[in-house]
Write a protein that holds these residues in place. Structure first.
Motif, PDB file in Angstrom:
ATOM      1  N   LEU A  65       0.818  -1.219   0.000  1.00 16.71           N
ATOM      2  CA  LEU A  65       0.000   0.000   0.000  1.00 16.71           C
ATOM      3  C   LEU A  65       0.850   1.266   0.000  1.00 16.71           C
ATOM      4  CD1 LEU A  65      -2.892  -1.043   2.411  1.00 16.71           C
ATOM      5  CD2 LEU A  65      -2.765  -1.215  -0.071  1.00 16.71           C
ATOM      6  N   LEU A  66       2.081   1.180   0.446  1.00 15.40           N
ATOM      7  CA  LEU A  66       2.937   2.373   0.446  1.00 15.40           C
ATOM      8  C   LEU A  66       3.133   2.912  -0.967  1.00 15.40           C
ATOM      9  CD1 LEU A  66       5.719   1.373   3.016  1.00 15.40           C
ATOM     10  CD2 LEU A  66       3.665   2.762   3.419  1.00 15.40           C
ATOM     11  N   SER A  67       3.089   2.006  -1.953  1.00 16.85           N
ATOM     12  CA  SER A  67       3.280   2.426  -3.353  1.00 16.85           C
ATOM     13  C   SER A  67       2.018   3.040  -3.942  1.00 16.85           C
ATOM     14  CB  SER A  67       3.719   1.232  -4.210  1.00 16.85           C
ATOM     15  OG  SER A  67       4.975   0.744  -3.766  1.00 16.85           O
ATOM     16  N   ASN A  68       0.904   2.977  -3.206  1.00 23.43           N
ATOM     17  CA  ASN A  68      -0.367   3.537  -3.691  1.00 23.43           C
ATOM     18  C   ASN A  68      -0.658   4.921  -3.117  1.00 23.43           C
ATOM     19  OD1 ASN A  68      -0.649   1.099  -4.965  1.00 23.43           O
ATOM     20  ND2 ASN A  68      -2.241   0.307  -3.601  1.00 23.43           N
ATOM     21  N   ILE A  69       0.289   5.458  -2.317  1.00 27.34           N
ATOM     22  CA  ILE A  69       0.056   6.736  -1.653  1.00 27.34           C
ATOM     23  C   ILE A  69       0.515   7.897  -2.554  1.00 27.34           C
ATOM     24  CG2 ILE A  69       0.725   8.195   0.313  1.00 27.34           C
ATOM     25  CD1 ILE A  69       1.023   5.663   1.984  1.00 27.34           C
ATOM     26  N   GLU A 112       2.097  13.867  -1.905  1.00 28.99           N
ATOM     27  CA  GLU A 112       1.853  15.307  -1.963  1.00 28.99           C
ATOM     28  C   GLU A 112       0.446  15.644  -1.486  1.00 28.99           C
ATOM     29  OE1 GLU A 112       2.663  16.864  -5.799  1.00 28.99           O
ATOM     30  OE2 GLU A 112       4.815  16.444  -5.733  1.00 28.99           O
ATOM     31  N   LYS A 113      -0.525  14.839  -1.942  1.00 23.16           N
ATOM     32  CA  LYS A 113      -1.929  15.102  -1.592  1.00 23.16           C
ATOM     33  C   LYS A 113      -2.313  14.502  -0.247  1.00 23.16           C
ATOM     34  CE  LYS A 113      -5.060  14.457  -4.688  1.00 23.16           C
ATOM     35  NZ  LYS A 113      -5.862  13.764  -5.734  1.00 23.16           N
ATOM     36  N   GLY A 114      -1.580  13.490   0.210  1.00 17.99           N
ATOM     37  CA  GLY A 114      -1.955  12.810   1.444  1.00 17.99           C
ATOM     38  C   GLY A 114      -3.145  11.897   1.246  1.00 17.99           C
ATOM     39  N   THR A 115      -3.174  11.218   0.096  1.00 14.33           N
ATOM     40  CA  THR A 115      -4.267  10.287  -0.205  1.00 14.33           C
ATOM     41  C   THR A 115      -3.678   8.936  -0.613  1.00 14.33           C
ATOM     42  OG1 THR A 115      -4.335  10.946  -2.540  1.00 14.33           O
ATOM     43  CG2 THR A 115      -5.774  12.149  -0.996  1.00 14.33           C
ATOM     44  N   ILE A 116      -4.556   7.943  -0.618  1.00 12.62           N
ATOM     45  CA  ILE A 116      -4.156   6.604  -1.045  1.00 12.62           C
ATOM     46  C   ILE A 116      -5.261   6.028  -1.915  1.00 12.62           C
ATOM     47  CG2 ILE A 116      -5.099   5.496   1.031  1.00 12.62           C
ATOM     48  CD1 ILE A 116      -2.807   3.441   0.810  1.00 12.62           C
ATOM     49  N   THR A 117      -4.877   5.290  -2.941  1.00 13.22           N
ATOM     50  CA  THR A 117      -5.849   4.670  -3.842  1.00 13.22           C
ATOM     51  C   THR A 117      -5.867   3.161  -3.601  1.00 13.22           C
ATOM     52  OG1 THR A 117      -5.461   6.371  -5.516  1.00 13.22           O
ATOM     53  CG2 THR A 117      -6.516   4.317  -6.244  1.00 13.22           C
ATOM     54  N   ILE A 118      -7.057   2.657  -3.271  1.00 16.09           N
ATOM     55  CA  ILE A 118      -7.239   1.224  -3.027  1.00 16.09           C
ATOM     56  C   ILE A 118      -8.457   0.767  -3.818  1.00 16.09           C
ATOM     57  CG2 ILE A 118      -7.683  -0.578  -1.313  1.00 16.09           C
ATOM     58  CD1 ILE A 118      -6.386   1.174   0.785  1.00 16.09           C
ATOM     59  N   GLY A 119      -8.281  -0.238  -4.665  1.00 16.65           N
ATOM     60  CA  GLY A 119      -9.391  -0.745  -5.458  1.00 16.65           C
ATOM     61  C   GLY A 119      -9.993   0.310  -6.362  1.00 16.65           C
ATOM     62  N   GLY A 120      -9.169   1.230  -6.862  1.00 17.94           N
ATOM     63  CA  GLY A 120      -9.643   2.279  -7.764  1.00 17.94           C
ATOM     64  C   GLY A 120     -10.305   3.445  -7.067  1.00 17.94           C
ATOM     65  N   ASN A 160      10.763   5.588  -4.094  1.00 22.61           N
ATOM     66  CA  ASN A 160      11.043   4.176  -3.752  1.00 22.61           C
ATOM     67  C   ASN A 160      10.531   3.922  -2.336  1.00 22.61           C
ATOM     68  OD1 ASN A 160      11.950   1.585  -3.600  1.00 22.61           O
ATOM     69  ND2 ASN A 160      14.126   2.054  -3.870  1.00 22.61           N
ATOM     70  N   PRO A 161       9.209   3.892  -2.184  1.00 14.50           N
ATOM     71  CA  PRO A 161       8.617   3.922  -0.837  1.00 14.50           C
ATOM     72  C   PRO A 161       8.898   2.683   0.021  1.00 14.50           C
ATOM     73  CG  PRO A 161       6.933   3.569  -2.510  1.00 14.50           C
ATOM     74  CD  PRO A 161       8.183   3.912  -3.239  1.00 14.50           C
ATOM     75  N   THR A 162       9.275   1.554  -0.575  1.00 14.03           N
ATOM     76  CA  THR A 162       9.477   0.343   0.227  1.00 14.03           C
ATOM     77  C   THR A 162      10.935   0.139   0.651  1.00 14.03           C
ATOM     78  OG1 THR A 162       9.847  -1.106  -1.697  1.00 14.03           O
ATOM     79  CG2 THR A 162       7.562  -0.771  -0.989  1.00 14.03           C
ATOM     80  N   ARG A 163      11.793   1.079   0.285  1.00 18.87           N
ATOM     81  CA  ARG A 163      13.207   0.934   0.640  1.00 18.87           C
ATOM     82  C   ARG A 163      13.444   1.461   2.056  1.00 18.87           C
ATOM     83  NH1 ARG A 163      17.545   4.179   0.692  1.00 18.87           N
ATOM     84  NH2 ARG A 163      16.359   5.906  -0.261  1.00 18.87           N
ATOM     85  N   LEU A 164      14.171   0.681   2.867  1.00 14.90           N
ATOM     86  CA  LEU A 164      14.552   1.136   4.198  1.00 14.90           C
ATOM     87  C   LEU A 164      15.649   2.183   4.083  1.00 14.90           C
ATOM     88  CD1 LEU A 164      14.815  -2.257   6.165  1.00 14.90           C
ATOM     89  CD2 LEU A 164      12.913  -0.648   6.219  1.00 14.90           C
ATOM     90  N   THR A 165      15.612   3.206   4.948  1.00  8.13           N
ATOM     91  CA  THR A 165      16.701   4.170   5.011  1.00  8.13           C
ATOM     92  C   THR A 165      17.926   3.499   5.645  1.00  8.13           C
ATOM     93  OG1 THR A 165      16.115   4.954   7.218  1.00  8.13           O
ATOM     94  CG2 THR A 165      15.030   6.039   5.340  1.00  8.13           C
ATOM     95  N   GLU A 166      19.052   4.152   5.577  1.00 10.20           N
ATOM     96  CA  GLU A 166      20.261   3.593   6.189  1.00 10.20           C
ATOM     97  C   GLU A 166      20.056   3.386   7.690  1.00 10.20           C
ATOM     98  OE1 GLU A 166      23.804   5.751   5.380  1.00 10.20           O
ATOM     99  OE2 GLU A 166      23.585   5.669   3.195  1.00 10.20           O
ATOM    100  N   GLU A 167      19.384   4.366   8.319  1.00 13.75           N
ATOM    101  CA  GLU A 167      19.128   4.253   9.760  1.00 13.75           C
ATOM    102  C   GLU A 167      18.206   3.074  10.060  1.00 13.75           C
ATOM    103  OE1 GLU A 167      18.755   6.944   7.955  1.00 13.75           O
ATOM    104  OE2 GLU A 167      20.022   8.541   8.788  1.00 13.75           O
TER     105      GLU A 167
END
Length: 663
Positions: A340-344, A347-355, A372-379
């Protein structure tokens, strides 16, 4: 009837058997012993599910044998003892060390109290042990007092020839200063004999603060088994090194403001997580991640709650990232839509699920790169390595894991009862659903449960090929939240939606067909057939989904073929279910369902003699008293008798020579 051909076919086995029974007399004696055991009453089995870390309540239910010890005391002493005296005796049996401290502090004539109490305890122990062989009772006795207890159990004061003998034994126990130790030993023997076999139907872990203490207790328990639940599997996955499972374990502990099991129980150091969370979310109110303090967690101050919420959000975001990586790594799971992180739209603060587009309740994601929303930061990478290390080196966690593996499986069959935690995946028409548990291998029903169990064990075996072992470790995540997992069996686990989306439509987790069809007797019969469970009185027993007693839901389903015994041990469920757990008791007369009210505390039980209030519902009674011969153990004993009779034939017809050596 035994024939020479039978002997010739089994000669090698009979020669091995002869080492244990080297003479005709030895074999004959064992046949007599086994035949006698077959005619004893069936032992009492207790079934519990979904304990969820509620150590004190679980411990009390085990100590009082779901109220059975109290019933025995009432039956034995009836109106000869006052209610307060019977209550005191029960408390002494449940908590002997603590109760003795109170007695020594308050009792004026201690020797007289010892004398009366010891006779009462012997009477209770004699009654509870009456359905077992002397050898079985002997195996439960502490070495220091084994001979004395055995003598007292088999000699009666109403026999005038032995009354003085019994009284002298008790007087000597008191005069030698061993009364306290003897009382403690007797209480423990009574507790052990009151439950012949304990079946746990999963979910020892999460929510409550005492899962590690429950596992400490089970390590010392004599006869128990467990069918793993989804929360047990989550912790097993964490111990195996599955980072997504590690994040889930920590997140759930923070959600219920319960870090006792993690930090005190298993030595998991959460300071690196706290440091990271305070830095990353220092200006974030983390409203959606405030801990659930209705689950029995101790009240905490505002500062601690804020830190808990920050840690909660930090580990949740890491969890969503790592889970998404794993879904893409394993497209065969068909769970990539749960990234779901890739569906956000950050900028708008919205998420699209099932259209459909939804507003997010919070759009503060300082560790997420929208590109690249699923990548962990170095920390986050460094933090994950720390947490992973702590789970890998926790000796106590891995010791408890070995106990779960040694006593557990995905399903169990015992005395015509099929046990599993949650479900057996079904198609829409109720037939067994074929599930792919690894690429290119699908199966259903019994084979599915067996293969999953083997895959779980493969994750902890060093001789498993590296690629297979890694897949087995990864698969713990699917078992935790995969749609066709027999431990989950829902369309999705809507964790992200519950945190970030206000629209409750997105929170819905559609239940699998098993939960929709389990009240159908034919469906249950088909499942029992598929697992090879035979007999007229056969049942499915499981937990996982709390029974809403307060709303009128009945735990007995499918015309008695299915029993759902999750009554909500966890304090978080008490308001929802209206009760505080079930115990299903299966004794020689049949099934009884014991419904428990919330447990106050161990301290009140000791100081005030309070007990868990329990209501017993007769589920199914047998037309005759069941004997050992009617159980799985009876089947095995009859096979042993048949083998011994073959050995006798072999001795008497010269196939095997008797040995002069003694066993």
């Amino acid at each position: 009837m035994t024939t020479p051909k039978d002997i010739e076919k089994d000669l090698r086995y009979l020669q091995l058997l002869a080492h244990s029974f080297p003479t005709i007399a030895d074999a004959s004696t064992e046949i007599i012993n086994l035949q006698a055991i077959l005619n004893l009453p069936k032992g009492t089995e207790h079934f519990l599910a979904d304990i969820h870390g509620e150590y004190e309540a679980f411990q009390h239910v085990i100590k009082n044998a779901s109220g059975n010890i109290k019933r025995k005391v009432n039956d034995l002493f009836g109106t000869t003892l006052r209610e307060s005296e019977k209550r005191e005796l029960c408390t002494l049996i449940y908590y002997p060390e603590q109760k003795l401290e109170l007695v020594r502090a308050n009792e004026e004539d201690l020797d007289d109290w010892y004398h009366i109490t010891l006779h009462k305890l012997v009477a209770v122990c004699r009654d509870i042990s009456s359905k077992y062989t002397r050898s079985k009772v002997r195996s439960t006795l502490p070495p220091d007092f084994a001979y004395i207890i055995e003598e007292l159990l088999h000699e009666r004061t109403d026999d005038l020839n032995k009354a003085a003998y019994v009284n002298v034994i008790i007087d000597t126990i008191i005069s030698t200063g061993r009364a306290n130790d003897f009382i403690i030993a007797m209480a423990e023997v009574i507790q052990h004999l009151a439950i012949d076999q304990l079946h746990l139907l999963g979910d020892i872990f999460d929510r409550g603060p005492g899962a590690h203490r429950i596992m400490d207790l089970m390590e010392q328990y004599r006869h128990w088994d467990i069918t793993w639940g989804n929360h047990d599997i989550l912790w097993m996955g964490a111990a195996a090194g599955n980072d997504a499972c590690i994040c889930n374990v920590i997140r759930l502990s923070l959600r219920y403001s319960n870090l006792v099991t993690l930090e005190e129980g298993y030595g998991i150091n959460l300071i690196p997580l706290a440091t990271f969370a305070m830095e990353m979310y220092k200006d974030d109110p983390c409203k959606e991640f405030q801990p659930n303090l209705n689950g029995g967690a101790e009240s905490t101050n505002a500062k601690t709650q804020r830190l808990t919420a920050q840690m909660h959000k930090a580990i949740a975001v890491m969890q969503f990232k790592i889970e998404a990586q794993m879904y893409h790594k394993h497209p065969e799971w068909r769970m990539e839509d749960r990234d779901l992180l890739s569906n956000i739209n950050y900028e708008k603060g919205t998420i699209t699920i099932g259209g459909k587009e939804y507003d997010l309740k919070s759009n503060n994601f300082p560790t997420i790169d929208p590109a690249n929303p699923t990548r962990l930061t170095e920390e986050e990478e460094a933090l994950m390595k720390h947490l992973h290390h702590f789970f890998m080196v926790s000796e106590k966690l891995h010791r408890h894991l070995r106990a779960l593996l040694g006593h557990g499986c995905m399903y169990g069959i015992c005395n015509n009862n099929l046990l599993y935690h949650a479900s057996v995946p079904l198609n829409d028409d109720g037939t067994l659903k074929s599930v792919e548990i690894r690429p290119g291998h699908s199966c259903s029903g019994l084979e599915l449960m067996t293969d999953i169990g083997m895959q779980i064990r493969a994750a902890f075996q060093n001789d498993t090929p590296d690629d297979e072992r890694q897949y087995a470790i990864d698969y713990f995540l699917y078992l935790w939240c995969g749609p066709d997992s027999p431990l989950f069996d829902k369309s999705k686990m809507a964790t992200f939606e519950r945190y970030f989306i206000a629209d409750k439509e997105t929170h819905h987790e559609a239940k699998g067909n098993y939960f929709l069809l389990r009240d159908n007797e034919t469906i249950c019969d088909n499942i029992l057939d598929a697992f090879g469970v035979n007999g007229n009185n056969r049942h499915i027993i499981n937990g996982h989904v709390p029974v809403h007693v307060a709303s009128g839901e009945n735990p007995i389903k499918a015309n008695g073929k299915l029993m759902v015994i999750d009554g909500g041990f966890s304090q978080a469920y008490h308001k929802e279910t209206g009760i505080a757990g079930y115990t299903l008791v299966y004794h020689s007369r049949g099934f009884q369902l014991v419904q428990h009210e919330p447990f106050t505390s161990t301290e009140k039980a000791i100081m005030q003699g309070t007990d868990i209030k329990s209501t017993t519902q007769i589920v199914e009674m047998s037309s005759h008293r069941m004997l050992v011969a009617d159980t799985d153990k009876g089947v095995e004993l009859n096979k042993q008798i048949a083998d011994l009779k073959k050995l006798l034939y072999a001795y008497r017809h010269g196939f095997i020579k008797e040995s002069e050596r003694k066993k």
